[in-house]
Scaffold this motif. Structure first.
Motif, PDB file in Angstrom:
ATOM      1  N   PRO A 193      24.838  59.490  47.051  1.00 47.58           N
ATOM      2  CA  PRO A 193      24.154  58.725  45.992  1.00 47.58           C
ATOM      3  C   PRO A 193      24.569  57.260  45.982  1.00 47.58           C
ATOM      4  N   PHE A 194      25.825  56.992  46.312  1.00 48.20           N
ATOM      5  CA  PHE A 194      26.266  55.593  46.343  1.00 48.20           C
ATOM      6  C   PHE A 194      25.482  54.822  47.398  1.00 48.20           C
ATOM      7  N   LEU A 195      25.330  55.391  48.587  1.00 48.59           N
ATOM      8  CA  LEU A 195      24.602  54.708  49.654  1.00 48.59           C
ATOM      9  C   LEU A 195      23.129  54.522  49.292  1.00 48.59           C
ATOM     10  N   ILE A 196      22.552  55.531  48.662  1.00 54.51           N
ATOM     11  CA  ILE A 196      21.139  55.442  48.255  1.00 54.51           C
ATOM     12  C   ILE A 196      20.952  54.367  47.199  1.00 54.51           C
ATOM     13  N   GLU A 197      21.862  54.302  46.227  1.00 55.82           N
ATOM     14  CA  GLU A 197      21.768  53.292  45.171  1.00 55.82           C
ATOM     15  C   GLU A 197      22.095  51.902  45.707  1.00 55.82           C
ATOM     16  N   ALA A 198      23.031  51.820  46.651  1.00 61.13           N
ATOM     17  CA  ALA A 198      23.351  50.522  47.259  1.00 61.13           C
ATOM     18  C   ALA A 198      22.140  49.962  47.994  1.00 61.13           C
ATOM     19  N   ARG A 199      21.392  50.839  48.631  1.00 59.05           N
ATOM     20  CA  ARG A 199      20.168  50.418  49.336  1.00 59.05           C
ATOM     21  C   ARG A 199      19.157  49.833  48.345  1.00 59.05           C
TER      22      ARG A 199
ATOM     23  N   PRO B  39      33.955  62.017  36.573  1.00 62.12           N
ATOM     24  CA  PRO B  39      33.463  62.511  37.862  1.00 62.12           C
ATOM     25  C   PRO B  39      33.585  61.438  38.937  1.00 62.12           C
ATOM     26  N   GLU B  40      34.102  61.828  40.094  1.00 55.65           N
ATOM     27  CA  GLU B  40      34.381  60.865  41.148  1.00 55.65           C
ATOM     28  C   GLU B  40      33.139  60.106  41.595  1.00 55.65           C
ATOM     29  N   VAL B  41      32.012  60.799  41.675  1.00 52.08           N
ATOM     30  CA  VAL B  41      30.787  60.130  42.097  1.00 52.08           C
ATOM     31  C   VAL B  41      30.403  59.026  41.116  1.00 52.08           C
ATOM     32  N   GLU B  42      30.641  59.251  39.836  1.00 51.01           N
ATOM     33  CA  GLU B  42      30.325  58.232  38.834  1.00 51.01           C
ATOM     34  C   GLU B  42      31.277  57.041  38.959  1.00 51.01           C
ATOM     35  N   THR B  43      32.535  57.325  39.289  1.00 48.91           N
ATOM     36  CA  THR B  43      33.497  56.246  39.466  1.00 48.91           C
ATOM     37  C   THR B  43      33.091  55.347  40.627  1.00 48.91           C
ATOM     38  N   MET B  44      32.613  55.949  41.703  1.00 48.83           N
ATOM     39  CA  MET B  44      32.158  55.142  42.830  1.00 48.83           C
ATOM     40  C   MET B  44      30.957  54.292  42.433  1.00 48.83           C
ATOM     41  N   LEU B  45      30.038  54.893  41.693  1.00 53.71           N
ATOM     42  CA  LEU B  45      28.854  54.154  41.259  1.00 53.71           C
ATOM     43  C   LEU B  45      29.205  53.027  40.289  1.00 53.71           C
ATOM     44  N   ASP B  46      30.388  53.123  39.657  1.00 52.28           N
ATOM     45  CA  ASP B  46      30.827  52.044  38.777  1.00 52.28           C
ATOM     46  C   ASP B  46      30.960  50.730  39.538  1.00 52.28           C
ATOM     47  N   MET B  47      31.201  50.810  40.837  1.00 52.50           N
ATOM     48  CA  MET B  47      31.290  49.586  41.644  1.00 52.50           C
ATOM     49  C   MET B  47      29.955  48.852  41.662  1.00 52.50           C
ATOM     50  N   LEU B  48      28.863  49.600  41.618  1.00 57.96           N
ATOM     51  CA  LEU B  48      27.542  48.983  41.560  1.00 57.96           C
ATOM     52  C   LEU B  48      27.191  48.588  40.134  1.00 57.96           C
ATOM     53  N   ARG B  49      27.626  49.392  39.169  1.00 56.87           N
ATOM     54  CA  ARG B  49      27.383  49.049  37.766  1.00 56.87           C
ATOM     55  C   ARG B  49      28.081  47.736  37.420  1.00 56.87           C
ATOM     56  N   LEU B  50      29.264  47.526  37.982  1.00 59.44           N
ATOM     57  CA  LEU B  50      30.001  46.294  37.750  1.00 59.44           C
ATOM     58  C   LEU B  50      29.139  45.080  38.076  1.00 59.44           C
ATOM     59  N   LEU B  51      28.279  45.225  39.082  1.00 53.24           N
ATOM     60  CA  LEU B  51      27.424  44.121  39.530  1.00 53.24           C
ATOM     61  C   LEU B  51      26.083  44.078  38.798  1.00 53.24           C
TER      62      LEU B  51
ATOM     63  N   GLN C 288      19.735  58.437  36.702  1.00 52.19           N
ATOM     64  CA  GLN C 288      20.520  59.370  35.894  1.00 52.19           C
ATOM     65  C   GLN C 288      20.608  60.749  36.528  1.00 52.19           C
ATOM     66  N   ARG C 289      19.586  61.157  37.223  1.00 54.90           N
ATOM     67  CA  ARG C 289      19.675  62.382  38.032  1.00 54.90           C
ATOM     68  C   ARG C 289      19.898  61.908  39.458  1.00 54.90           C
ATOM     69  N   LEU C 290      21.120  61.998  39.905  1.00 53.28           N
ATOM     70  CA  LEU C 290      21.497  61.386  41.170  1.00 53.28           C
ATOM     71  C   LEU C 290      20.690  61.927  42.337  1.00 53.28           C
ATOM     72  N   ASP C 291      20.353  61.030  43.240  1.00 54.42           N
ATOM     73  CA  ASP C 291      19.598  61.379  44.439  1.00 54.42           C
ATOM     74  C   ASP C 291      20.571  61.462  45.609  1.00 54.42           C
ATOM     75  N   PHE C 292      20.660  62.648  46.219  1.00 56.15           N
ATOM     76  CA  PHE C 292      21.545  62.846  47.363  1.00 56.15           C
ATOM     77  C   PHE C 292      20.787  62.806  48.688  1.00 56.15           C
ATOM     78  N   GLY C 293      19.457  62.751  48.610  1.00 48.83           N
ATOM     79  CA  GLY C 293      18.673  62.765  49.832  1.00 48.83           C
ATOM     80  C   GLY C 293      18.724  64.104  50.542  1.00 48.83           C
TER      81      GLY C 293
END
Length: 350
Positions: free
Chosen positions: A57-63, A167-179, A185-190
């Motif tokens: 999900p982090f990679l998908i959201e970063a894209r 949740p660890e996945v949410e913590t990683m996504l916080d790096m994008l939220r920071l920006l 809200q329903r995470l996409d894992f592809g």
């Protein structure tokens, strides 16, 4: 009466107290940073299957947030199973323990430099190798986890904090939220989606009892009793024990249960087949392990058995289909507790 409105640190530093950004990082975010103009980002992740899966999900959201950027995934040779390289434009594999004694210090440094200059680095690993990648890179923004306080303002000019209660996945996504990015809200894992593939006509539960650390799994005697209880409690459901790669994850000790029409042992299957297998299941029951994260990534309901690790770090909150069996005392859950939670999850699914 006037109330003071909270002030965001800068234009693209969307936090007050929940993260960190140095003065230099804030200046860059406020004056130069534009996610549409960022050309190169690197995402560093060194971990086993379950942790690889939740990076997706982090990679998908970063894209989404950096639509014009080339994404470089920085992985480790020791952990390549489930590596989400399909979501990156290029992948750099660093030398791991499996190359110990084969490469010189100079080879390692050259390996780190293969990442190339980046605009932004997201360090989701926090290891000695990821530190070297950051040190040798000229990225204007380096975001990581400040496991050690001195990392803030030195190695990283921005950071988000980790908690075992998040949740660890949410913590990683916080790096994008920071920006300033807002993840789905329903995470996409592809990956294949349970909602589209599950069949109620031939329902089956998947059970897995393997993990990278033996302390996370149930003893065979308890698993035998659990499976006997489950096949009798839910006679209308097929109960499938999934084998893993390791000998300790085989299901031979359950072979006597194949006399039940609703019990079967499934030999280990490749990841692509495992994804569909979990997506079609009514429920996946497992300890803190990669297979449980695979099920989570397909949005399949899960029952997680926890007593050796903190459950909250590995249980999503964005959909109420993931259930935890645990005791506050960290005692091993009883089979009665596990079956009760399975019943709760199954009832909710129906």
């Amino acid at each position: 009466m006037k109330f003071n409105q909270p002030k965001i640190s800068s234009k693209y530093a969307c936090f007050e107290k929940g993260a960190y950004a140095s003065k230099a990082a804030k200046h860059y975010l406020n004056n130069e940073f534009d996610p549409n103009k960022v050309k190169k980002i690197a995402v560093i992740r060194h971990a086993a299957l379950g942790d690889q899966v939740i990076t997706r999900p982090f990679l998908i959201e970063a894209r989404k947030f950096f639509p014009n950027a080339e994404i470089t995934l920085v992985a480790l040779s020791t952990y390549q199973y489930g590596m989400p390289s399909d979501l990156a434009d290029r992948t750099v594999v660093l030398h791991g323990r499996d190359r110990k004694g084969e490469v010189s210090f100079g080879d390692k440094m050259n390996n780190f430099r293969e990442v190339g200059d980046q605009d932004v680095i997201f360090d989701l690993a926090g290891t000695n190798r990821s530190y070297w990648v950051n040190i040798l890179n000229k990225a204007k923004l380096k975001i990581g986890f400040p496991y050690k306080s001195w990392l803030k303002g030195t190695l990283y000019n921005a950071a988000v904090f980790r908690s075992d209660l998040q949740p660890e996945v949410e913590t990683m996504l916080d790096m994008l939220r920071l920006l300033g990015h807002i993840p789905a809200q329903r995470l996409d894992f592809g990956y294949p989606d349970h909602a589209e593939l599950v069949s109620s006509e031939q329902p089956y539960f998947v059970y897995f009892n393997g993990a990278s650390q033996p302390r996370k799994v149930l003893k065979n005697d308890q698993v035998i009793a659990l499976m006997e209880m489950a096949v009798k409690t839910f006679p209308e459901v097929k109960h499938v024990f999934l084998e893993g790669v390791n000998e300790s994850e085989k299901g031979d000790f359950l072979s006597h249960l194949t006399t039940y029409d609703n019990f079967a042992i499934q030999p280990c299957i490749p990841l692509e087949e495992l994804l569909t297998f979990c997506a079609k299941a009514q429920l996946v029951v497992a300890p803190d392990t990669g297979v449980r994260n695979v099920a989570i990534s397909t949005h399949t309901p899960t029952v997680g058995i926890f007593y050796a690790t903190v459950p909250f770090r590995y249980t999503p909150r964005y959909e109420p289909i993931h259930h935890i069996v645990m005791n506050a005392s960290c005692a091993v859950p009883t089979n009665e507790q596990i079956v009760h939670t399975i019943s709760t999850a199954y009832t909710a699914e129906k």
